[in-house]
Design an enzyme around this catalytic site. Structure first.
Site, PDB file in Angstrom:
ATOM      1  N   LYS A  37     -28.429   2.727  -6.796  1.00 36.48           N
ATOM      2  CA  LYS A  37     -29.195   3.979  -7.220  1.00 36.48           C
ATOM      3  C   LYS A  37     -29.117   4.679  -8.451  1.00 36.48           C
ATOM      4  O   LYS A  37     -30.047   4.967  -9.070  1.00 36.48           O
ATOM      5  CB  LYS A  37     -28.884   5.129  -5.983  1.00 36.48           C
ATOM      6  CG  LYS A  37     -29.116   4.784  -4.809  1.00 36.48           C
ATOM      7  CD  LYS A  37     -28.622   5.829  -3.647  1.00 36.48           C
ATOM      8  CE  LYS A  37     -28.941   5.663  -2.319  1.00 36.48           C
ATOM      9  NZ  LYS A  37     -28.461   6.573  -1.318  1.00 36.48           N
ATOM     10  N   GLY A  55     -31.018   7.023   7.430  1.00 34.25           N
ATOM     11  CA  GLY A  55     -31.684   7.160   8.525  1.00 34.25           C
ATOM     12  C   GLY A  55     -33.229   6.441   8.528  1.00 34.25           C
ATOM     13  O   GLY A  55     -33.471   6.480   7.523  1.00 34.25           O
ATOM     14  N   ASP A  70     -24.146   0.940  -2.860  1.00 35.63           N
ATOM     15  CA  ASP A  70     -25.275   1.489  -2.801  1.00 35.63           C
ATOM     16  C   ASP A  70     -25.423   2.817  -3.902  1.00 35.63           C
ATOM     17  O   ASP A  70     -26.444   2.438  -4.314  1.00 35.63           O
ATOM     18  CB  ASP A  70     -25.354   1.983  -1.285  1.00 35.63           C
ATOM     19  CG  ASP A  70     -26.665   2.732  -0.831  1.00 35.63           C
ATOM     20  OD1 ASP A  70     -27.610   2.262  -0.865  1.00 35.63           O
ATOM     21  OD2 ASP A  70     -26.529   4.155  -0.656  1.00 35.63           O
TER      22      ASP A  70
END
Length: 244
Positions: free
Chosen positions: A8, A114, A4
């Site tokens: 990014k 989230g 991940d």
């Protein structure tokens, strides 16, 4: 494993440096090899261990561009001083620490995971695209005007902390120091701890070696020579030091 963070990093580096950065050009190491002993050693030395995605513009690193500039994009666990702003990032929060020539040091901090946070970001992009469509303009295009070369991890220069388990006998430290010197790796600090004795009165010791800045390729080759030297029982860890 840092997948991940690598994605990014590829996006952020592409935007920051106006260069297309494919995912396979990002050096990636995860945190699966980090254990409690390494975290305790870091804390003892005044550091914390953080998984960092580092996107860096380098000068004088390559002849591939007219200005001798290149970029490095890499992900790995690194040591950060406890007083550094990134050391205070905990839980599911993420932070982006920017070093800008004119603006100085900036940090952007917030939730990195989230459903609500992700939905907010996606919806913001949808609204932005809709507004541009209604206004009749084109979307924001990818800028590749710089088109800088991307260097491999071996060309990166940084500081390191090397932890070794060695034979606890005379001459070992001199052998280790000589091997580092021969590999163009300069020692900044050494801490030795005896970790056990056998029935013959000999045993093992743990060496924690801090280095000055060194070329990754030199460091990697030197660590391999240390592992094959006959005095090193085990290379416990090699961590980069960032944020200085």
């Amino acid at each position: 494993e840092g997948y991940d963070a690598a994605q990014k990093a590829a996006i952020l580096a592409s935007l920051a440096f106006h260069t297309t950065v494919p995912l396979d050009a990002v050096h990636r190491e995860g945190i699966v090899g980090i254990d409690k002993a390494m975290m305790d050693a870091a804390r003892h030395a005044g550091y914390v261990i953080k998984l960092l995605a580092v996107c860096e513009r380098l000068t004088g690193q390559t002849d591939a561009s007219a200005a001798g500039e290149a970029i490095s994009v890499r992900v790995y666990p690194a040591l950060i001083r406890r007083g550094h702003p990134l050391a205070s990032v905990h839980g599911a929060n993420n932070a982006v620490f920017v070093q800008a020539e004119a603006a100085g040091n900036l940090m952007f901090y917030g939730a990195g995971a989230g459903g609500v946070q992700t939905a907010s970001a996606v919806l913001g992009d949808v609204v932005s695209a809709a507004r541009r469509h209604i206004a009749g303009g084109v979307g924001v295009g990818e800028s590749t005007r710089a088109n800088l070369p991307i260097v491999e991890i071996g060309r990166v220069v940084t500081r390191y902390q090397i932890t070794l388990e060695v034979d606890d006998r005379p001459g070992v430290l001199a052998t280790v120091a000589g091997t580092l010197s021969d590999g163009r790796v300069s020692i900044a600090s050494v801490e030795q701890t005896v970790i056990g004795d056998d029935e013959e009165g000999t045993g093992s010791a743990r060496l924690v070696i801090g280095t000055h800045k060194a070329l990754e390729q030199d460091l990697s080759e030197t660590v391999q020579r240390l592992a094959d030297s006959g005095v090193v029982e085990r290379v416990v860890s090699v961590l980069r030091v960032e944020g200085d």
